[in-house]
Design a protein around this motif. Structure first.
Motif, PDB file in Angstrom:
ATOM      1  N   PRO A  40      -6.835  23.862  -5.970  1.00 32.76           N
ATOM      2  CA  PRO A  40      -6.529  25.288  -5.776  1.00 32.76           C
ATOM      3  C   PRO A  40      -6.568  26.122  -7.057  1.00 32.76           C
ATOM      4  N   GLN A  41      -6.617  25.470  -8.226  1.00 37.06           N
ATOM      5  CA  GLN A  41      -6.756  26.229  -9.474  1.00 37.06           C
ATOM      6  C   GLN A  41      -8.066  27.005  -9.526  1.00 37.06           C
ATOM      7  N   TYR A  42      -9.040  26.616  -8.720  1.00 35.33           N
ATOM      8  CA  TYR A  42     -10.286  27.398  -8.652  1.00 35.33           C
ATOM      9  C   TYR A  42      -9.982  28.870  -8.384  1.00 35.33           C
ATOM     10  N   ALA A  43      -9.018  29.150  -7.518  1.00 34.47           N
ATOM     11  CA  ALA A  43      -8.683  30.539  -7.178  1.00 34.47           C
ATOM     12  C   ALA A  43      -8.190  31.290  -8.414  1.00 34.47           C
ATOM     13  N   GLU A  44      -7.332  30.670  -9.203  1.00 28.99           N
ATOM     14  CA  GLU A  44      -6.826  31.328 -10.411  1.00 28.99           C
ATOM     15  C   GLU A  44      -7.904  31.437 -11.487  1.00 28.99           C
ATOM     16  N   LEU A  45      -8.765  30.431 -11.592  1.00 27.06           N
ATOM     17  CA  LEU A  45      -9.872  30.520 -12.548  1.00 27.06           C
ATOM     18  C   LEU A  45     -10.782  31.685 -12.192  1.00 27.06           C
ATOM     19  N   GLU A  46     -11.078  31.828 -10.905  1.00 24.30           N
ATOM     20  CA  GLU A  46     -11.912  32.950 -10.454  1.00 24.30           C
ATOM     21  C   GLU A  46     -11.222  34.283 -10.721  1.00 24.30           C
ATOM     22  N   SER A  47      -9.919  34.327 -10.508  1.00 23.47           N
ATOM     23  CA  SER A  47      -9.160  35.553 -10.767  1.00 23.47           C
ATOM     24  C   SER A  47      -9.241  35.941 -12.244  1.00 23.47           C
ATOM     25  N   LEU A  48      -9.089  34.972 -13.134  1.00 26.57           N
ATOM     26  CA  LEU A  48      -9.209  35.252 -14.567  1.00 26.57           C
ATOM     27  C   LEU A  48     -10.614  35.755 -14.905  1.00 26.57           C
ATOM     28  N   TYR A  49     -11.618  35.112 -14.320  1.00 22.41           N
ATOM     29  CA  TYR A  49     -13.003  35.498 -14.576  1.00 22.41           C
ATOM     30  C   TYR A  49     -13.255  36.941 -14.140  1.00 22.41           C
ATOM     31  N   GLU A  51     -10.938  39.290 -13.698  1.00 20.19           N
ATOM     32  CA  GLU A  51     -10.077  40.207 -14.445  1.00 20.19           C
ATOM     33  C   GLU A  51     -10.575  40.450 -15.867  1.00 20.19           C
ATOM     34  N   TYR A  52     -11.034  39.393 -16.528  1.00 19.86           N
ATOM     35  CA  TYR A  52     -11.375  39.502 -17.942  1.00 19.86           C
ATOM     36  C   TYR A  52     -12.867  39.392 -18.247  1.00 19.86           C
ATOM     37  N   GLY A  53     -13.690  39.162 -17.252  1.00 24.26           N
ATOM     38  CA  GLY A  53     -15.119  38.967 -17.481  1.00 24.26           C
ATOM     39  C   GLY A  53     -15.789  40.126 -18.205  1.00 24.26           C
ATOM     40  N   GLU A  54     -15.477  41.333 -17.806  1.00 19.29           N
ATOM     41  CA  GLU A  54     -16.109  42.499 -18.435  1.00 19.29           C
ATOM     42  C   GLU A  54     -15.663  42.670 -19.884  1.00 19.29           C
ATOM     43  N   GLY A  56     -15.214  40.021 -21.812  1.00 18.91           N
ATOM     44  CA  GLY A  56     -15.820  38.970 -22.613  1.00 18.91           C
ATOM     45  C   GLY A  56     -15.398  37.547 -22.301  1.00 18.91           C
ATOM     46  N   LEU A  57     -14.627  37.319 -21.264  1.00 17.35           N
ATOM     47  CA  LEU A  57     -14.264  35.945 -20.893  1.00 17.35           C
ATOM     48  C   LEU A  57     -15.322  35.356 -19.967  1.00 17.35           C
ATOM     49  N   VAL A  58     -15.716  34.120 -20.243  1.00 15.52           N
ATOM     50  CA  VAL A  58     -16.588  33.376 -19.347  1.00 15.52           C
ATOM     51  C   VAL A  58     -15.883  32.065 -19.004  1.00 15.52           C
ATOM     52  N   VAL A  59     -15.723  31.798 -17.720  1.00 19.51           N
ATOM     53  CA  VAL A  59     -15.193  30.524 -17.246  1.00 19.51           C
ATOM     54  C   VAL A  59     -16.405  29.645 -16.933  1.00 19.51           C
ATOM     55  N   LEU A  60     -16.376  28.409 -17.419  1.00 17.54           N
ATOM     56  CA  LEU A  60     -17.459  27.461 -17.178  1.00 17.54           C
ATOM     57  C   LEU A  60     -16.880  26.218 -16.507  1.00 17.54           C
ATOM     58  N   GLY A  61     -17.355  25.906 -15.306  1.00 14.07           N
ATOM     59  CA  GLY A  61     -16.853  24.768 -14.553  1.00 14.07           C
ATOM     60  C   GLY A  61     -17.807  23.582 -14.627  1.00 14.07           C
ATOM     61  N   PHE A  62     -17.250  22.417 -14.931  1.00 16.23           N
ATOM     62  CA  PHE A  62     -18.024  21.183 -15.046  1.00 16.23           C
ATOM     63  C   PHE A  62     -17.446  20.132 -14.110  1.00 16.23           C
ATOM     64  N   PRO A  63     -18.027  19.978 -12.915  1.00 20.28           N
ATOM     65  CA  PRO A  63     -17.546  18.965 -11.975  1.00 20.28           C
ATOM     66  C   PRO A  63     -17.631  17.564 -12.587  1.00 20.28           C
ATOM     67  N   CYS A  64     -16.631  16.752 -12.264  1.00 18.38           N
ATOM     68  CA  CYS A  64     -16.554  15.392 -12.789  1.00 18.38           C
ATOM     69  C   CYS A  64     -15.970  14.484 -11.717  1.00 18.38           C
ATOM     70  N   ASN A  65     -16.555  13.322 -11.538  1.00 13.24           N
ATOM     71  CA  ASN A  65     -16.115  12.378 -10.508  1.00 13.24           C
ATOM     72  C   ASN A  65     -15.412  11.161 -11.114  1.00 13.24           C
ATOM     73  N   LEU A 151      -2.517  31.041 -18.979  1.00 13.03           N
ATOM     74  CA  LEU A 151      -3.366  31.228 -20.154  1.00 13.03           C
ATOM     75  C   LEU A 151      -3.602  32.699 -20.472  1.00 13.03           C
ATOM     76  N   ARG A 152      -3.096  33.589 -19.642  1.00 13.15           N
ATOM     77  CA  ARG A 152      -3.385  35.027 -19.804  1.00 13.15           C
ATOM     78  C   ARG A 152      -3.084  35.552 -21.204  1.00 13.15           C
ATOM     79  N   ALA A 153      -1.909  35.231 -21.748  1.00 12.43           N
ATOM     80  CA  ALA A 153      -1.541  35.758 -23.074  1.00 12.43           C
ATOM     81  C   ALA A 153      -2.516  35.256 -24.138  1.00 12.43           C
ATOM     82  N   ASP A 154      -2.891  33.980 -24.074  1.00 14.37           N
ATOM     83  CA  ASP A 154      -3.848  33.446 -25.042  1.00 14.37           C
ATOM     84  C   ASP A 154      -5.220  34.082 -24.867  1.00 14.37           C
ATOM     85  N   ILE A 155      -5.651  34.264 -23.641  1.00 11.23           N
ATOM     86  CA  ILE A 155      -6.946  34.905 -23.380  1.00 11.23           C
ATOM     87  C   ILE A 155      -6.948  36.328 -23.932  1.00 11.23           C
ATOM     88  N   GLU A 156      -5.903  37.068 -23.654  1.00  7.60           N
ATOM     89  CA  GLU A 156      -5.834  38.452 -24.151  1.00  7.60           C
ATOM     90  C   GLU A 156      -5.834  38.487 -25.674  1.00  7.60           C
TER      91      GLU A 156
END
Length: 165
Positions: A40-49, A51-54, A56-65, A151-156
């Protein structure tokens, strides 16, 4: 010295993607899985992306099995799952290894720059997060239990830093 911007990874479509295209932006790099308690963290990662994408934040997802076989699907299945269930629009890459003999070079670099609990290099589970500054230096590593919203404070703080020359 290398930075994450010096690496490349395969997209879910199989194309080589140079991370240098994100130079000058703040990166949040995450190893992900679709069948994990932390999924479910995908939802928060998308929210950060969103909110902050414009700014300069880029979220990069790397699936791992590698952790409990919690990412068994193909690239197409993973992409469809993320889009359908969490509206993921941030870049998702092909499945990789983050530990062991076949560790992706990007994750080998990240782990060497930001160690885990008790100084360990190994990634312990899905949704370990690395925050990277605009200059490519690794700012911090976050445990899977750390919710992306924390992570919001660190991202900002990193977004407010001047861009490298």
């Amino acid at each position: 010295m290398s930075t994450p911007f010096d690496f490349a990874a395969d997209s879910q479509a199989g194309d080589k993607v140079g991370l240098g295209q994100y130079r000058g932006r703040v990166l949040l790099i995450v190893n992900t899985a679709s069948k994990c308690g932390f999924t479910p963290q995908y939802a928060e990662l998308e929210s950060l992306y969103r909110e902050y994408g414009e700014r300069g934040l880029v979220v990069l997802g790397f699936p791992c099995n590698q952790f409990g076989r919690q990412e068994p699907g193909s690239a197409a299945e993973i992409g469809a799952f993320c889009e359908k269930n969490y509206g993921v629009s941030f870049p998702m890459f092909a499945k990789i290894d983050v530990n062991g003999a076949n560790t992706h070079p990007l994750f080998a670099h990240l782990k060497s720059q930001a160690r885990g609990v008790l100084g360990t290099r190994s990634i312990k589970w899905n949704f370990t997060k690395f925050l990277v500054k605009k200059d490519g230096s690794v700012y911090r590593r976050y445990a899977p239990r750390t919710a992306p919203r924390e992570l919001r404070a660190d991202i900002e703080r990193l977004l407010a830093e001047p861009s490298p020359a």
